[in-house]
Scaffold this motif. Structure first.
Motif, PDB file in Angstrom:
ATOM      1  N   GLY A  29      43.784 -28.377   8.875  1.00 39.70           N
ATOM      2  CA  GLY A  29      44.260 -28.024   7.547  1.00 39.70           C
ATOM      3  C   GLY A  29      45.709 -27.587   7.617  1.00 39.70           C
ATOM      4  N   HIS A  30      46.405 -27.598   6.476  1.00 35.59           N
ATOM      5  CA  HIS A  30      47.823 -27.261   6.440  1.00 35.59           C
ATOM      6  C   HIS A  30      48.133 -26.551   5.139  1.00 35.59           C
TER       7      HIS A  30
ATOM      8  N   LYS B  28      38.546 -23.599   4.339  1.00 33.34           N
ATOM      9  CA  LYS B  28      37.612 -24.516   3.691  1.00 33.34           C
ATOM     10  C   LYS B  28      38.044 -25.977   3.927  1.00 33.34           C
ATOM     11  N   ARG B  29      39.351 -26.241   3.818  1.00 34.80           N
ATOM     12  CA  ARG B  29      39.845 -27.613   4.040  1.00 34.80           C
ATOM     13  C   ARG B  29      39.602 -28.052   5.481  1.00 34.80           C
ATOM     14  N   ALA B  30      39.897 -27.141   6.436  1.00 33.79           N
ATOM     15  CA  ALA B  30      39.698 -27.490   7.851  1.00 33.79           C
ATOM     16  C   ALA B  30      38.217 -27.678   8.152  1.00 33.79           C
ATOM     17  N   ASP B  31      37.365 -26.863   7.531  1.00 31.87           N
ATOM     18  CA  ASP B  31      35.915 -26.975   7.753  1.00 31.87           C
ATOM     19  C   ASP B  31      35.385 -28.302   7.230  1.00 31.87           C
ATOM     20  N   GLU B  32      35.864 -28.734   6.062  1.00 28.04           N
ATOM     21  CA  GLU B  32      35.438 -30.023   5.521  1.00 28.04           C
ATOM     22  C   GLU B  32      35.927 -31.173   6.393  1.00 28.04           C
ATOM     23  N   ALA B  33      37.137 -31.043   6.906  1.00 32.43           N
ATOM     24  CA  ALA B  33      37.663 -32.079   7.804  1.00 32.43           C
ATOM     25  C   ALA B  33      36.836 -32.154   9.081  1.00 32.43           C
ATOM     26  N   LEU B  34      36.446 -30.982   9.625  1.00 34.66           N
ATOM     27  CA  LEU B  34      35.618 -30.942  10.831  1.00 34.66           C
ATOM     28  C   LEU B  34      34.256 -31.580  10.559  1.00 34.66           C
TER      29      LEU B  34
ATOM     30  N   VAL C 244      41.463 -34.855   9.018  1.00 32.10           N
ATOM     31  CA  VAL C 244      42.367 -34.008   8.243  1.00 32.10           C
ATOM     32  C   VAL C 244      41.921 -33.936   6.812  1.00 32.10           C
ATOM     33  N   GLN C 245      41.916 -32.764   6.238  1.00 29.39           N
ATOM     34  CA  GLN C 245      41.609 -32.582   4.807  1.00 29.39           C
ATOM     35  C   GLN C 245      42.796 -31.828   4.221  1.00 29.39           C
ATOM     36  N   GLU C 246      43.619 -32.568   3.447  1.00 24.89           N
ATOM     37  CA  GLU C 246      44.870 -31.977   2.945  1.00 24.89           C
ATOM     38  C   GLU C 246      44.699 -31.287   1.617  1.00 24.89           C
TER      39      GLU C 246
END
Length: 464
Positions: free
Chosen positions: A426-427, A441-447, A460-462
């Motif tokens: 996430g970023h 939350k974004r990094a968790d969804e990307a994982l 990656v979930q931007e």
């Protein structure tokens, strides 16, 4: 002796006595003695026989006192405080040794050599005795004055240092302050603070100067000092070290840092010049280290406790709470940052097949790989269970993805038994409404997507 000459000499003695009493400078007193002798006895030779403390006065006829059989008259004058006479028949000279005597001791010996005579006139002996006694009293007063000033300065140094060290400084701040105080007060070339660890391992503390941080020669110095302190349980004071190809220092002071009955380490002070430190300086260093050790120990314990609070005991990565705090702080002060959430693939199978002890070891291996592949100010943390996390302050998304991809590759290559990881990246960027929770939350969804599309990869979930 002509009465006019005698009157002039005693007028000179009165003048120099007045000068002595108006001066508290030992160098000035010694110069006045020589100037008086030059005026009163222009054809005599004379020397001031003093300790090595006065060797810096190169413009005066000063010699260091030698206590040996060849200088018995000098020794007698110094020890008894009485004038000694010595005749040399071969070169027809007479030598007088007059002690520079005060009320509390003898501070040197005045040597006067008369040419072409075997008899030192009694009236000259009386005059020299008065001059030497007057100079001795002046030296004593000047010495006591300087001693009192030095004691006040020493107490101020100890008080200021103790006050600073007890004001909850960080260990690095405390040691840097100590180092600056010692270099400033003792004019030393190098200062080192060494902790003694188990199995002969030494740790160089902050504040140590370049010799102790960069030069491998310091290890031999530390080993020798550690061995000597262990054997004798005493501080070390050496004025003239033998020349050694490993080190270029001739003067050494080493004071153990002791807490209770435990030897924690040692403070070492070095100088390239022989006899650079006086014994008074050595005693001051002992007092300074004695008063400072408790405060330094408290700083180390406090930082160790802080480290335990913010560190996961198994992986030695930071705790999740610390990670949260650092991300929240970064979002207030930085412009952007990247966050990587990491999960060990099929970790339950590792525990089932090899046991939880091997599983814990695999977690520690992955944690070490993370630490080896991030910067000093990046934050690696244990997120929970087999999930780990990394926060990269001031790192754009492409660079964050590159770090995650490198970790995926390294973990597969370096772990034993071999495991793989999946990463969600996430970023955040300043100017967009964001919070740490949304970033997580974004990094968790990307994982989650990385795990669901084959594992051993980065996703990656931007956007929220």
């Amino acid at each position: 002796m002509d009465l006019t000459d005698e009157h002039r000499r005693y007028e000179q003695l009165y003048r120099v006595t007045s000068k002595f009493h108006s001066s508290m400078n030992m160098d000035a007193v010694l110069k006045e003695v020589i100037e008086t002798l030059r005026e009163v006895y222009p054809h005599f030779s004379y020397y001031l026989l003093l300790s090595q403390d006065y060797n810096h006065l190169n413009d005066l006829p000063i010699k260091e006192i030698q206590y040996d059989e060849a200088n018995l008259a000098v020794t007698q004058a110094y020890v008894t405080g009485e004038i000694q006479l010595e005749d040399n028949i071969s070169d027809r000279t007479s030598v007088l040794y007059a002690p520079l005597k005060g009320k509390q001791g003898v501070y040197g010996v005045l040597q006067i050599i008369t040419p072409n005579t075997l008899l030192f006139p009694q009236e000259e002996i009386n005059f020299v005795k008065l001059l030497a006694n007057t100079a001795g009293s002046a030296l004593e007063n000047a010495k006591l004055y300087h001693q009192s000033n030095r004691l006040v300065a020493d107490l101020q140094l100890i008080n200021e240092t103790s006050h600073q060290l007890n004001s909850n400084l960080r260990l690095s701040e405390a040691m840097n302050y100590m180092s600056k105080q010692i270099i400033k007060s003792f004019l030393a070339d190098e200062v080192g603070f060494i902790l003694f660890k188990q199995h002969g391992i030494y740790e160089t503390l902050p504040g140590s100067t370049s010799f102790f941080r960069e030069d491998q020669g310091h290890l031999q110095v530390v080993r020798d000092i550690h061995s000597k302190i262990n054997a004798e349980h005493e501080s070390i004071f050496i004025g003239n070290l033998p020349l050694d190809h490993l080190i270029a220092f001739r003067s050494l002071m080493a004071v153990p840092m002791v807490q209770g009955n435990e030897l924690l380490g040692v403070a070492i002070v070095l100088d390239k010049e022989p006899y650079a430190f006086s014994f008074e300086t050595f005693k001051l260093l002992q007092s300074l280290i004695h008063h400072s050790t408790l405060a330094l120990t408290n700083s180390m314990l406090r930082e160790e406790l802080e480290k335990l609070v913010i560190t996961d005991h198994l992986t030695k990565l930071h705790s999740r709470n610390y990670l949260n705090e650092m991300i929240a702080k970064s979002m207030k002060t930085d412009a952007f940052g990247s966050f990587i959430l990491i999960d060990l693939d099929n970790f339950k199978l590792v525990n089932d097949q090899y046991g939880h002890q091997v599983g814990d070891n695999v977690l520690k291996q992955v944690a070490e790989i993370i630490k080896d592949n991030i910067r000093e100010f990046d934050v690696g943390a244990r997120w929970g269970g087999e999930e780990l996390a990394i926060y990269l302050p001031r790192v754009e998304l492409p660079s964050g993805i590159a770090v995650a991809e490198r970790l995926v590759q390294r973990v597969e290559e370096l772990t034993e038994p071999k495991v793989t990881i999946s990463c969600g990246v996430g970023h955040w960027r300043k100017g967009q409404e964001d919070t740490p929770f949304r970033l997580f939350k974004r990094a968790d969804e990307a994982l989650y997507k990385a795990k669901g599309t084959g594992k051993n990869k980065v996703n990656v979930q931007e956007q929220d």
